[in-house]
Scaffold this active site. Structure first.
Site, PDB file in Angstrom:
ATOM      1  N   CYS A  19       1.999  11.029  89.508  1.00 50.27           N
ATOM      2  CA  CYS A  19       0.709  10.966  88.831  1.00 50.27           C
ATOM      3  C   CYS A  19       0.009   9.686  89.283  1.00 50.27           C
ATOM      4  CB  CYS A  19       0.906  10.952  87.317  1.00 50.27           C
ATOM      5  SG  CYS A  19       1.824   9.498  86.728  1.00 50.27           S
ATOM      6  N   HIS A  48      10.588   5.548  86.299  1.00 43.84           N
ATOM      7  CA  HIS A  48      11.929   6.079  86.053  1.00 43.84           C
ATOM      8  C   HIS A  48      12.334   7.090  87.130  1.00 43.84           C
ATOM      9  CE1 HIS A  48      11.799   4.918  81.513  1.00 43.84           C
ATOM     10  NE2 HIS A  48      12.231   3.941  82.273  1.00 43.84           N
ATOM     11  N   GLU A 133       8.236   2.419  76.918  1.00 44.23           N
ATOM     12  CA  GLU A 133       6.843   2.558  76.516  1.00 44.23           C
ATOM     13  C   GLU A 133       6.689   2.397  75.007  1.00 44.23           C
ATOM     14  OE1 GLU A 133       3.409   5.922  76.084  1.00 44.23           O
ATOM     15  OE2 GLU A 133       4.745   6.142  77.828  1.00 44.23           O
ATOM     16  N   SER A 229      13.983   9.783  82.859  1.00 43.81           N
ATOM     17  CA  SER A 229      12.548  10.064  82.913  1.00 43.81           C
ATOM     18  C   SER A 229      12.184  11.025  81.795  1.00 43.81           C
ATOM     19  CB  SER A 229      12.174  10.677  84.273  1.00 43.81           C
ATOM     20  OG  SER A 229      10.885  11.260  84.228  1.00 43.81           O
TER      21      SER A 229
END
EC number: 1.17.7.4
Length: 320
Positions: A19, A48, A133, A229
């Site tokens: 992305c 990740h 995160e 991930s």
């Protein structure tokens, strides 16, 4: 009478792989190595993915778990997953030159947390405890934020004022599961305030949509991605929920179990948002060796978004 054997085929999800935020983060480390020379320190995995981390290590990146492991005065890159204000402060105290490769979509969630906290709201953060995160977002307003991992945990949520509650989410979750958690929160807190825009990033949603489109036709879906991930793990779950008979996560083509192919006509292939496409191409080559040499793309969206490099790096590149 003999029945004709169905042709073996691969349905290839599109979008898949890198992305914009991952692309930006990986290029940031590459450009930093070119600009400043090795070693460049990186706090946590930049993204990740085992292959990406190993490749950058070979070029001179040193990955550390905590800022205190970075020598004073050295250069450190913060990963795409973001860090808390406490990490920025620690880096400043150690006189580190920081390059912040936090994905802009994660930064958006951090700013939402700051704004909700400034309004003295209780904030429900939907996400996985321990994920980098989530730790970074929580650190923006630790006294206001509590983490909820699933709809089942909503009953335990206690707030100061049921009419002054908002929610945020980790950007890499399952869209459907997150909606279920939000629905449960809204039943408990009818005046629940939404974030200004969806926190689950466009890339996560797009990759899940592509899997949903192809999974009903697949006896097997193989997701290329590392097991740490979050968005890659979600793709396996989405494939099974959408109708695939089986789904597996593998780091690379060498980990594919040939037994998975027994009796399978259609294999779906996709990859997480932190996976370089070379790993998918290697899997397609391996599948072709087993007769799955017809590859049909399943396209559900076109992605054109790009992000500029971190301002600290852009400044030095311009100066040169």
């Amino acid at each position: 009478m003999t029945t004709a054997t169905k042709q073996r085929r691969v349905l290839l999800a599109n979008p898949r792989g890198y992305c914009a935020g991952v692309d930006r983060a990986v290029i940031t480390v590459e450009k930093a190595l070119e600009q400043y020379g090795a070693p460049i320190y990186v706090r946590k995995q930049i993204v990740h993915n085992t292959h990406v981390v190993r490749t950058l290590e070979e070029r001179g990146a040193i990955f550390v778990e905590e800022t205190e492991e970075v020598p004073e005065g050295a250069i450190v890159v913060f990963s795409a997953h973001g860090v808390s204000p406490a990490v920025h402060e620690e880096a400043s105290q150690r006189r580190l030159k920081t390059i912040d490769a936090t994905c802009p979509l994660v930064t958006k969630v951090h700013k939402e947390a700051q704004r909700f906290a400034a309004e003295d709201r209780d904030i429900i953060l939907i996400g996985h405890i321990g994920h980098e995160e989530v730790e970074g977002t929580s650190g923006e307003a630790p006294e206001h934020i509590q983490i909820v991992e699933s709809p089942e945990e909503v009953d335990k949520v206690q707030v100061r004022d049921p009419d002054n509650v908002s929610w945020l989410s980790q950007t890499t979750l399952s869209v459907d599961e997150t909606n279920q958690t939000v629905d449960a929160l809204r039943k408990k807190f009818p005046n629940l305030l939404d974030p200004p825009s969806d926190d689950i990033c466009y890339a996560t949603s797009n990759r899940q949509d592509a899997v949903k489109a192809m999974a009903p036709e697949c006896e097997l879906v193989i997701v290329v991605g590392s097991d740490n991930s979050s968005n890659s793990v979600r793709l396996v779950e989405v494939a099974l929920d959408a109708g695939a008979d089986a789904a597996h996560l593998i780091d690379n083509a060498g980990l594919m179990d040939e037994a998975w192919l027994e009796g399978v006509t259609t294999v779906g292939v996709t990859s997480g948002a932190s996976v370089p496409d070379i790993l998918v191409q290697e899997l397609l080559s391996r599948l072709a060796e087993h007769g799955y040499d017809t590859v049909t793309p399943v396209t559900t969206a076109d992605e054109t978004l790009t992000f500029s490099l971190p301002k600290e790096l852009r400044r030095d590149l311009r100066a040169e």
